[in-house]
Design a protein around this motif. Structure first.
Motif, PDB file in Angstrom:
ATOM      1  N   ALA A  52     -11.072  -4.050   7.343  1.00 59.50           N
ATOM      2  CA  ALA A  52     -11.055  -2.679   7.847  1.00 59.50           C
ATOM      3  C   ALA A  52     -11.191  -1.671   6.703  1.00 59.50           C
ATOM      4  O   ALA A  52     -11.948  -0.691   6.803  1.00 59.50           O
ATOM      5  N   GLU A  53     -10.470  -1.913   5.621  1.00 57.34           N
ATOM      6  CA  GLU A  53     -10.546  -0.994   4.467  1.00 57.34           C
ATOM      7  C   GLU A  53     -11.938  -0.995   3.851  1.00 57.34           C
ATOM      8  O   GLU A  53     -12.401   0.033   3.349  1.00 57.34           O
ATOM      9  N   SER A  54     -12.610  -2.141   3.892  1.00 53.46           N
ATOM     10  CA  SER A  54     -13.967  -2.200   3.330  1.00 53.46           C
ATOM     11  C   SER A  54     -14.935  -1.298   4.095  1.00 53.46           C
ATOM     12  O   SER A  54     -15.967  -0.889   3.551  1.00 53.46           O
ATOM     13  N   LYS A  91     -14.160   1.142  13.864  1.00 53.78           N
ATOM     14  CA  LYS A  91     -15.007   1.499  12.722  1.00 53.78           C
ATOM     15  C   LYS A  91     -16.353   0.777  12.777  1.00 53.78           C
ATOM     16  O   LYS A  91     -17.385   1.352  12.397  1.00 53.78           O
ATOM     17  N   GLY A 147     -13.857   1.602   5.358  1.00 52.02           N
ATOM     18  CA  GLY A 147     -13.370   2.965   5.203  1.00 52.02           C
ATOM     19  C   GLY A 147     -12.112   3.308   5.965  1.00 52.02           C
ATOM     20  O   GLY A 147     -11.662   4.465   5.945  1.00 52.02           O
ATOM     21  N   VAL A 148     -11.511   2.356   6.645  1.00 51.84           N
ATOM     22  CA  VAL A 148     -10.245   2.606   7.332  1.00 51.84           C
ATOM     23  C   VAL A 148      -9.151   2.840   6.299  1.00 51.84           C
ATOM     24  O   VAL A 148      -9.079   2.144   5.281  1.00 51.84           O
ATOM     25  N   ARG A 149      -8.285   3.815   6.554  1.00 49.21           N
ATOM     26  CA  ARG A 149      -7.133   4.068   5.686  1.00 49.21           C
ATOM     27  C   ARG A 149      -5.886   3.410   6.295  1.00 49.21           C
ATOM     28  O   ARG A 149      -5.651   3.526   7.500  1.00 49.21           O
ATOM     29  N   ILE A 150      -5.107   2.728   5.457  1.00 43.32           N
ATOM     30  CA  ILE A 150      -3.865   2.094   5.910  1.00 43.32           C
ATOM     31  C   ILE A 150      -2.727   2.623   5.051  1.00 43.32           C
ATOM     32  O   ILE A 150      -2.749   2.489   3.828  1.00 43.32           O
ATOM     33  N   LEU A 206      -7.098   6.071  10.715  1.00 47.02           N
ATOM     34  CA  LEU A 206      -5.898   5.962   9.891  1.00 47.02           C
ATOM     35  C   LEU A 206      -4.895   5.054  10.601  1.00 47.02           C
ATOM     36  O   LEU A 206      -4.565   5.277  11.764  1.00 47.02           O
ATOM     37  N   ALA A 246      -6.990  -6.528   7.462  1.00 45.02           N
ATOM     38  CA  ALA A 246      -6.727  -5.249   6.795  1.00 45.02           C
ATOM     39  C   ALA A 246      -7.763  -4.982   5.709  1.00 45.02           C
ATOM     40  O   ALA A 246      -8.288  -3.855   5.601  1.00 45.02           O
ATOM     41  N   ARG A 247      -8.066  -5.989   4.909  1.00 39.38           N
ATOM     42  CA  ARG A 247      -9.078  -5.802   3.855  1.00 39.38           C
ATOM     43  C   ARG A 247     -10.450  -5.507   4.460  1.00 39.38           C
ATOM     44  O   ARG A 247     -11.202  -4.668   3.941  1.00 39.38           O
ATOM     45  N   ARG A 261       0.846  -1.189   0.000  1.00 36.69           N
ATOM     46  CA  ARG A 261       0.000   0.000   0.000  1.00 36.69           C
ATOM     47  C   ARG A 261       0.886   1.245   0.000  1.00 36.69           C
ATOM     48  O   ARG A 261       1.989   1.227   0.550  1.00 36.69           O
TER      49      ARG A 261
END
Length: 460
Positions: free
Chosen positions: A198-200, A57, A202-205, A66, A195-196, A25
């Motif tokens: 969390a990103e789904s 989240k 809206g979390v930013r990594i 973030l 991680a995926r 990323r």
């Protein structure tokens, strides 16, 4: 000359050495000032950080979260461990009952609820990480360890024939099987999946972003990075664990201890039949210098533990991930345990650092006027306990009084390790004394008895 079974072993982490591992990323780069702020900044994209981000989240979808990671998701302890996901929050029954006898029943229940929560998350987000509720088999290989097993109360006590019916080794004298309190998981894929998930939401990594310092700023916290950037956070959760703490107050409370593992090539059907390992339960032995082992999805055996290596000055560096002397020792022990597998080869060999505390399990707290929370010192059981630690950190950041934050285990801090050179000297003496106890029917010498009375310990 090393053990012949190691001749072709790659110096790499099996779990991370996969062709479908996720792409890197981007970091913060030229992010705008708006993108360099968040309601919650999480430092570290291992299990501690990922669980914190995901749970935050889920609880509040409007929260801007973030995650800042110096390397890549799951590259450190979270992606290179044995993949034992234990319900225990206290590093086992004996440690929990000795330290918190009045609340052990609650800790045991909360640990089981935590494991259930991990399983539910894996199912809800479709995380393909070979999560299996196989349970754990603890084995005795010396006569005095049989008595130790008998003194525990959880799980089914097995005699020599019964334990060898679970898994056949001529070294086994007894065992205890706990069918519900441990799951086996592919650790890297669990981290990648979290991680995926969390990103789904809206979390930013951001990867490749090393946090170098924290400073109270107005009603928030300024998070400084090695690239000279500053991220403004309303709240911060620290998931740095084995790495040097960003808080001076906790720097002596943990030490990084290197643990090592081997992975075999896939077993044939004949080799699997010779073991009789139908439950696929994870296994650990009762020694002070213990081994842990389990089957992978493709029927390899991960074999690790025994040596727990501390380097002077709390040293951490990539070169320490490889230790030929330990790999040779582990290979020898493997074939002593399973002589029927003679001729099997190892495909991978690796090591990594664990955050060890003197009470053998995590501790918790806040800093910067309650705006920064931490959970650290998991001592080898972080695959499961980090989710509970994430919940505690979020409770603390909210200022919430919950069953978790009222626990003595959460409110109390362990005794710190001393500074150098006392830390190195004490740890080496403790390792020598533990090895000696294993050779002398478990008898603890004056040094170990003194540590016991002080509530101090050293383990991986």
């Amino acid at each position: 000359m090393g053990h012949p079974a190691l001749a072709d072993a790659a110096p790499a982490v099996y779990w991370l050495d996969q062709p479908d591992r996720p792409a890197r990323r981007p970091g913060l780069g030229g992010a705008s000032s708006a993108d360099r702020s968040a309601d919650l900044v999480v430092v570290g994209a291992g299990y501690s950080g990922l669980w914190t981000a995901l749970l935050a989240k889920e609880a509040d979808p409007s929260l801007d979260v973030l995650v800042l990671e110096a390397g890549s998701v799951g590259w450190a302890a979270s992606g290179r461990n044995g993949g034992f996901c234990s319900a225990s929050l206290t590093h086992g029954e004996a440690n929990g009952r000795a330290r918190w006898p009045q609340e052990y029943a609650a800790l045991h229940r909360l640990g089981l609820e935590n494991l259930d929560g991990i399983e539910a998350t894996v199912r809800r987000y479709g995380i393909e990480c070979d999560f299996r509720r196989t349970g754990e088999l603890t084995v005795a290989t010396r006569p005095h360890e049989v008595q130790w097993l008998a003194e525990e109360s959880e799980g089914e006590l097995l005699d020599r024939d019964a334990v060898r019916a679970h898994l056949d080794s001529p070294t086994y004298l007894a065992g205890r099987h706990q069918p519900d309190e441990t799951a086996i998981v592919d650790p890297a894929r669990l981290a990648w999946g979290l991680a995926r998930a969390a990103e789904s939401l809206g979390v930013r990594i951001a990867e490749g972003v090393r946090v170098t310092g924290l400073a109270t700023a107005g009603s928030g916290v300024d998070v400084a990075t090695s690239e000279g950037q500053v991220v403004r956070a309303a709240r911060v959760a620290l998931g740095t664990n084995a790495f040097p703490s960003l808080l001076r107050r906790t720097r002596l409370h943990t030490v990084p201890v290197y643990d090592y593992a081997l992975m075999t090539e896939p077993l044939t059907g004949t080799q699997l039949a010779a073991l009789g390992w139908s439950s696929r339960a994870g296994v650990g032995d009762m020694a002070n210098q213990f081994h842990y082992y389990r089957l992978s999805a493709d029927n390899r055996i991960l074999w690790g533990g025994y040596d727990a290596i501390y380097h002077y000055g709390r040293r951490l560096e990539p070169s320490l991930d490889q230790r030929p002397a330990t790999f040779d020792r582990l290979a020898t022990h493997f074939f002593e345990t399973f002589p029927q597998l003679e001729g099997l080869r190892f495909s991978h060999q690796w090591g990594g650092a664990i955050d060890t505390s003197t009470r053998f399990c995590a501790f918790y707290g806040t800093a910067h006027r309650g705006r920064v929370a931490y959970a650290t010192g998991f001592t080898g059981l972080g695959v499961g306990a980090t989710r509970f630690g994430a919940q505690v950190m979020l409770d603390l950041l909210d200022g919430a009084q919950t069953e978790r934050t009222r626990l003595a285990m959460v409110r109390e801090k362990p005794l710190p390790f001393p500074p150098e050179p006392l830390a190195y000297t004490g740890i080496q003496l403790t390792r020598w004394a533990l090895a000696r106890a294993d050779r002398h029917e478990g008898r603890r010498n004056l040094w170990l008895r003194t540590l016991d009375r002080a509530g101090l310990g050293f383990d991986s």
